[in-house]
Design a protein around this motif. Structure first.
Motif, mmCIF file in Angstrom:
data_model
loop_
_atom_site.group_PDB
_atom_site.id
_atom_site.type_symbol
_atom_site.label_atom_id
_atom_site.label_comp_id
_atom_site.label_asym_id
_atom_site.label_seq_id
_atom_site.Cartn_x
_atom_site.Cartn_y
_atom_site.Cartn_z
ATOM 1 N N MET A 1 24.497 27.917 -0.342
ATOM 2 C CA MET A 1 24.329 27.506 1.088
ATOM 3 C C MET A 1 23.202 28.283 1.758
ATOM 4 N N PRO A 2 22.321 27.607 2.522
ATOM 5 C CA PRO A 2 21.288 28.341 3.289
ATOM 6 C C PRO A 2 21.919 29.043 4.486
ATOM 7 N N ASP A 3 21.258 30.103 4.905
ATOM 8 C CA ASP A 3 21.777 30.830 6.081
ATOM 9 C C ASP A 3 21.784 29.909 7.306
ATOM 10 N N PRO A 4 22.838 29.959 8.107
ATOM 11 C CA PRO A 4 22.840 29.156 9.339
ATOM 12 C C PRO A 4 21.765 29.671 10.313
ATOM 13 N N ILE A 5 21.219 28.773 11.071
ATOM 14 C CA ILE A 5 20.221 29.187 12.077
ATOM 15 C C ILE A 5 20.957 29.546 13.370
ATOM 16 N N VAL A 6 20.923 30.793 13.705
ATOM 17 C CA VAL A 6 21.595 31.253 14.934
ATOM 18 C C VAL A 6 20.526 31.523 15.980
ATOM 19 N N LYS A 7 20.614 30.783 17.044
ATOM 20 C CA LYS A 7 19.615 30.989 18.117
ATOM 21 C C LYS A 7 20.123 32.013 19.122
ATOM 22 N N THR A 8 19.266 32.944 19.451
ATOM 23 C CA THR A 8 19.643 33.897 20.502
ATOM 24 C C THR A 8 18.781 33.638 21.729
ATOM 25 N N ARG A 9 19.401 33.837 22.863
ATOM 26 C CA ARG A 9 18.630 33.686 24.109
ATOM 27 C C ARG A 9 18.427 35.064 24.723
#
Ligand code: NFA
Length: 101
Positions: free
Chosen positions: A1-9
Motif C-alpha cells: 500500500m502507498p502512504d496515504p496523503i495527509v494534508k496539513t493546514r
C-alpha cells in the motif's frame, strides 16, 4: 500500500491589532468652580456623582487626574468638548490627552 496523503493546514490565525489608547487628563486651575467641574465630568465622561467628585478632588489636590482612556479620536474629541464647556462660561478649565505608555 502507498502512504496515504495527509494534508496539513498552517495553524495561523490573523489577529487584529488593538488601537493605541490615549489618556484624558483633567488639569487643576484656581478659578473653575468645583461644582462645574463635576457637572462637566458627568456630562462628557458619563461619570456618576461620586466618581466625578473624586476625580475633581484628585485634580484639585494633586494638580492633575487621569480620567479615562479611549482611542485617540474619542480622547481628543471629549477633551475638546469638556474644555469648550468651560470656555463658554469663561473658565480656564482644561483637559488634555496623552498616549498611554
Ligand atoms: N481648584 C478649583 C477650585 O478650587 C476646582 C478645580 C478642580 C478646577 C479640578 C479644575 C480641576 N475651585
Amino acid at each position: 500500500m502507498p502512504d496515504p496523503i495527509v494534508k496539513t493546514r498552517p495553524k495561523t490565525k490573523t489577529r487584529t491589532a488593538r488601537p493605541p489608547l490615549y489618556k484624558v487628563i483633567l488639569l487643576n486651575d484656581d478659578y473653575t468652580p468645583r461644582e462645574f467641574v463635576v457637572q462637566v465630568l458627568k456630562a462628557v465622561f458619563r461619570m456618576g456623582a461620586e466618581r466625578a467628585y473624586a476625580v475633581m478632588m484628585t485634580a484639585h489636590r494633586r494638580g492633575a487626574c487621569v480620567i479615562a482612556v479611549y482611542t485617540r479620536d474619542v480622547a481628543e474629541t471629549k477633551a475638546k468638548e469638556a474644555t469648550d464647556l468651560g470656555k463658554q462660561k469663561g473658565y480656564p478649565l482644561f483637559f488634555t490627552t496623552e498616549p498611554e505608555t
